[in-house]
Design a protein around this motif. Structure first.
Motif, PDB file in Angstrom:
ATOM      1  N   ARG A 153       0.814  -1.223   0.000  1.00 36.91           N
ATOM      2  CA  ARG A 153       0.000   0.000   0.000  1.00 36.91           C
ATOM      3  C   ARG A 153       0.844   1.269   0.000  1.00 36.91           C
ATOM      4  N   LEU A 154       1.997   1.204   0.656  1.00 39.95           N
ATOM      5  CA  LEU A 154       2.856   2.391   0.708  1.00 39.95           C
ATOM      6  C   LEU A 154       3.366   2.757  -0.675  1.00 39.95           C
ATOM      7  N   ASN A 155       3.889   1.736  -1.384  1.00 43.76           N
ATOM      8  CA  ASN A 155       4.419   1.999  -2.727  1.00 43.76           C
ATOM      9  C   ASN A 155       3.333   2.544  -3.644  1.00 43.76           C
ATOM     10  N   LYS A 156       2.146   1.954  -3.517  1.00 44.90           N
ATOM     11  CA  LYS A 156       1.023   2.416  -4.355  1.00 44.90           C
ATOM     12  C   LYS A 156       0.678   3.867  -4.056  1.00 44.90           C
ATOM     13  N   LEU A 157       0.683   4.192  -2.785  1.00 40.26           N
ATOM     14  CA  LEU A 157       0.370   5.571  -2.396  1.00 40.26           C
ATOM     15  C   LEU A 157       1.376   6.546  -3.013  1.00 40.26           C
TER      16      LEU A 157
ATOM     17  N   ARG B 217      -8.335  -3.836   8.599  1.00 44.22           N
ATOM     18  CA  ARG B 217      -8.473  -3.769   7.139  1.00 44.22           C
ATOM     19  C   ARG B 217      -9.926  -3.849   6.653  1.00 44.22           C
ATOM     20  N   GLU B 218     -10.859  -4.102   7.591  1.00 46.01           N
ATOM     21  CA  GLU B 218     -12.265  -3.955   7.201  1.00 46.01           C
ATOM     22  C   GLU B 218     -12.677  -2.494   7.221  1.00 46.01           C
ATOM     23  N   ARG B 219     -11.955  -1.700   7.995  1.00 46.18           N
ATOM     24  CA  ARG B 219     -12.396  -0.313   8.207  1.00 46.18           C
ATOM     25  C   ARG B 219     -11.445   0.751   7.664  1.00 46.18           C
ATOM     26  N   VAL B 220     -10.218   0.373   7.400  1.00 47.08           N
ATOM     27  CA  VAL B 220      -9.209   1.361   6.993  1.00 47.08           C
ATOM     28  C   VAL B 220      -8.466   0.858   5.762  1.00 47.08           C
ATOM     29  N   SER B 221      -8.313   1.718   4.753  1.00 49.89           N
ATOM     30  CA  SER B 221      -7.615   1.245   3.552  1.00 49.89           C
ATOM     31  C   SER B 221      -6.279   1.937   3.290  1.00 49.89           C
ATOM     32  N   ILE B 222      -6.008   3.044   3.982  1.00 45.32           N
ATOM     33  CA  ILE B 222      -4.719   3.729   3.761  1.00 45.32           C
ATOM     34  C   ILE B 222      -3.576   2.939   4.421  1.00 45.32           C
ATOM     35  N   PRO B 223      -2.331   3.187   3.980  1.00 48.05           N
ATOM     36  CA  PRO B 223      -1.193   2.464   4.573  1.00 48.05           C
ATOM     37  C   PRO B 223      -1.052   2.752   6.068  1.00 48.05           C
ATOM     38  N   VAL B 224      -0.650   1.725   6.803  1.00 45.67           N
ATOM     39  CA  VAL B 224      -0.473   1.842   8.252  1.00 45.67           C
ATOM     40  C   VAL B 224       0.918   1.337   8.639  1.00 45.67           C
TER      41      VAL B 224
ATOM     42  N   GLU C 192      -0.186  -9.887   9.094  1.00 48.18           N
ATOM     43  CA  GLU C 192      -1.526 -10.469   9.223  1.00 48.18           C
ATOM     44  C   GLU C 192      -2.579  -9.408   9.527  1.00 48.18           C
ATOM     45  N   ALA C 193      -2.195  -8.431  10.346  1.00 46.61           N
ATOM     46  CA  ALA C 193      -3.131  -7.372  10.737  1.00 46.61           C
ATOM     47  C   ALA C 193      -3.301  -6.327   9.636  1.00 46.61           C
ATOM     48  N   GLY C 194      -2.478  -6.428   8.585  1.00 44.55           N
ATOM     49  CA  GLY C 194      -2.587  -5.458   7.496  1.00 44.55           C
ATOM     50  C   GLY C 194      -1.665  -4.267   7.648  1.00 44.55           C
ATOM     51  N   VAL C 195      -0.617  -4.425   8.454  1.00 43.21           N
ATOM     52  CA  VAL C 195       0.366  -3.356   8.633  1.00 43.21           C
ATOM     53  C   VAL C 195       1.360  -3.395   7.476  1.00 43.21           C
ATOM     54  N   ASP C 196       1.773  -2.195   7.010  1.00 42.52           N
ATOM     55  CA  ASP C 196       2.637  -2.126   5.823  1.00 42.52           C
ATOM     56  C   ASP C 196       4.113  -1.904   6.148  1.00 42.52           C
TER      57      ASP C 196
END
Lengths: 393, 256
Positions: free
Chosen positions: B3-7, B86-93, B116-120
């Protein structure tokens, strides 16, 4: 040296420099310069000269006759308490101020627990005319009030550390923050064999004069450079490392490091790091420290401000792990009783830190011809109010 | 590509990141705060996990860390709270914290749980390059977790190059050598430093942090880098009542 530091700053699994990037240039500058500077003949001449004429070295190795009678062996006191400013801390402070000057630094910061390192640092800053800021836990400022006044009289600014347990650990945090904010002209004189590499090695080298002298003095007094036992107290571990340093490679010498058990190792009020700690990272080095399961640093406790620290230096952690030295602990009560005994048997009022090392003699058995050296790391003037309160004088 | 690279590919400038300490001012609000920040227009997030001895932090984040620990925040609790991230937040974390809590948790386990938690990515100020490279980088790389390094005005050019080569998302430029929570000071020397970094044409984008607390400082930082990070000012803002509803107001005051 077999037990010394490697090029990356490690002693076995311990050491290194776990520091934020903001401290990297400072620490890297030290790493590149310290060995060069302290081996330079000019530096050596100035350092040795000040140790002799200003500190009063060599410190005597005193054959404590009444102690020897009591414990049934030949007991020798290495008298660091007789140094200018009253403890071994001055050995390191002199070394580091001369190094700081050669690195072009204009401002000195330090942390202090019992105040002995703060006083030593304030002293050498006065000697060299350099600005001095000392961080000290608010709790320690109260229990070591005479040393706060001494630092102020010597021209240092004493800033209370008001976070956490308000003791040595927190003072160290504040000093590191100051160094981050003042990266160019400030040198941080760490007072113990802790912190990021090269500090543990540098401080150990400056304190190694203790065992260097002891060997020569023992030879003169006993016909052998090597004793059977060497004892010293350990908070971060600078007097112990200085006392052990030149005996490390002589396996016949038993090295005993005495930690502060506070109210008892399992009382929840203790600073006995090797008993209560696990491997982790504290103040820039990988070592053994007291921590929760989650890796939060635990507030230690000891009646002695100088031993009230949740970690030990990385070289100590290494010596502990490979069992080159034995780590034991002594409670507040045992230490205070030993302080009284030393006062009345030998006429020497020791610092409460030092009294921990003396107290361990009670738990040892000796052969009549054993030679035993105890590092009398500091004098007890600063602790009088604690002794008076305890014994109701 | 994470997500970071995409941003960084899709948005070229004025990127705004917000830091807050998990567990402050209360437990079980991490994802709610993250969600509110995304809705308010924040581009990515740094969630701090607290440590007892945060030597790189000023009084504000020392305080939030202390309170978070008192509230019972730790890595187990944090990963529990992040379960529906990741159900509620889509920006990089990103997660940000000190090394010892990670070490005790287990570095490999930490990296796995984070991904697993969706951390980037992760920012660990006291994990130095040497230890990262020799002991831990494989766990980050194997799990696809970015490790973000800090650069200060005193970091040598050679070292900046090495940091750039070890990085795969962005480089965290400190506005000065300082602890967190101080005000951005712009001087010729600092401008020279930003220009020097810009001229190096690093492969990773640079984001400026430390001392960014207002629209003025945010805009200034964005002149020299792709974006900026606000930390202490937001943590201070969280002290007030109804902070969740007022988050858009705060973000507006920064972005203007």
């Amino acid at each position: 040296m077999k037990y010394g530091v490697n090029e990356q700053g490690y002693y076995g699994d311990f050491g290194g420099a776990y520091i934020p990037e903001m401290l990297y240039p400072n620490v890297e500058e030290l790493r590149q310069q310290y060995a060069k500077v302290i081996n330079d003949p000019d530096f050596k001449a100035e350092y040795d000269g000040l140790l002799r004429d200003y500190v009063g070295r060599p410190s005597p190795l005193y054959h404590a006759k009444r102690y020897s009678e009591k414990y049934g062996a030949n007991l020798f006191f290495k008298r660091e308490d007789l140094n200018h400013t009253g403890s071994h801390k001055i050995n390191n402070a002199i070394g580091q101020i001369l190094l700081a000057i050669r690195l072009g630094k204009k401002r000195i910061i330090a942390e202090t627990g019992a105040g002995q390192h703060g006083v030593a640092t304030a002293t050498v800053c006065a000697l060299k005319g350099i600005e001095c800021v000392v961080y000290m836990g608010e709790v320690d400022m109260e229990r070591q009030a005479p040393n706060v006044s001494r630092m102020k009289m010597l021209g240092a600014k004493v800033i209370p550390a008001t976070s956490g347990s308000k003791t040595l650990k927190d003072a160290t945090n504040e000093a590191m923050r100051d160094w981050i904010n003042n990266p160019v002209d400030t040198h941080y004189i760490i007072g113990s064999v802790v912190g990021p590499y090269p500090y543990p090695d540098m401080v150990a080298q400056f304190q190694s004069v203790i065992s260097f002298e002891t060997r020569k003095q023992l030879l003169q007094k006993t016909g052998s450079e090597l004793p059977q036992y060497v004892l010293a107290c350990v908070g971060g571990g600078s007097n112990a490392m200085g006392m052990f340093y030149h005996f490390l490679d002589d396996q016949a010498v038993n090295l005993i490091a005495v930690e502060a058990a506070g109210q008892g190792v399992n009382s929840g009020h203790s600073a006995a790091t090797t008993f209560l700690g696990r491997e982790g990272v504290l103040h820039g080095s990988r070592t053994i420290l007291m921590q929760t399961e989650d890796g939060q640093v635990v507030e230690p406790y000891s009646i002695s401000a100088g031993l009230d620290y949740p970690g030990i230096g990385p070289q100590h952690a290494h010596l502990y792990k490979i069992k080159r030295a034995q780590y034991v602990s002594i409670t507040d009560d045992e230490a205070l009783q030993a302080g009284l005994l030393c006062s009345q048997l030998e006429g020497i009022i020791p610092a409460i830190e030092t009294a921990h090392a003396l107290a361990y003699l009670e738990k040892m058995t000796f052969k009549a011809d054993d030679n035993v050296v105890i590092c009398i790391s500091g004098r007890g003037d600063k602790d009088l109010s604690t002794y008076i309160k305890y014994f109701n004088f | 590509m994470n997500r970071l690279n995409k941003l960084f590919e899709s948005k070229k400038d004025n990127l705004l990141s917000i830091y807050f300490t998990a567990g402050y001012p209360e437990l079980n609000t991490t994802v709610a705060i993250a969600e509110a920040l995304e809705k308010a227009g924040v581009d990515f997030l740094e969630i701090g996990f607290p440590y007892s001895d945060p030597v790189a932090d000023g009084p504000t984040i020392q305080h939030s860390s202390e309170r978070a620990l008192e509230n019972g925040m730790n890595l187990n609790q944090l990963f529990e709270e992040l379960k529906d991230l990741r159900e509620r937040v889509s920006i990089p974390v990103l997660l940000m914290g000190y090394f010892n809590p990670m070490l005790q948790y287990g570095i490999e386990r930490f990296c796995k749980k984070a991904v697993e938690a969706g951390v980037d990515g992760v920012i660990v100020p006291d994990l130095p390059m040497y230890e990262y490279e020799t002991l831990y980088s494989r766990y980050f790389i194997d799990n696809g977790l970015s490790n973000i390094f800090l650069v200060t005005p005193q970091t040598s050019q050679e070292r900046v190059r090495r940091i750039d080569s070890l990085s795969n998302s962005f480089i965290y430029l400190l506005s000065s050598s300082s602890i967190t929570g101080k005000n951005l000071q712009l001087s010729n020397a600092i401008e020279d430093y930003y220009k020097r970094i810009k001229a190096m044409q690093l492969k990773n984008p640079a984001i400026i942090g430390f001392g960014i607390s207002s629209n003025e400082t945010f805009k200034k930082a964005c002149e020299y880098a792709r974006g900026a990070i606000v930390g202490s000012a937001f943590v201070k803002f969280l002290e007030q009542d109804n902070y969740l509803e007022r988050i858009p107001e705060f973000i507006k005051s920064i972005k203007n």
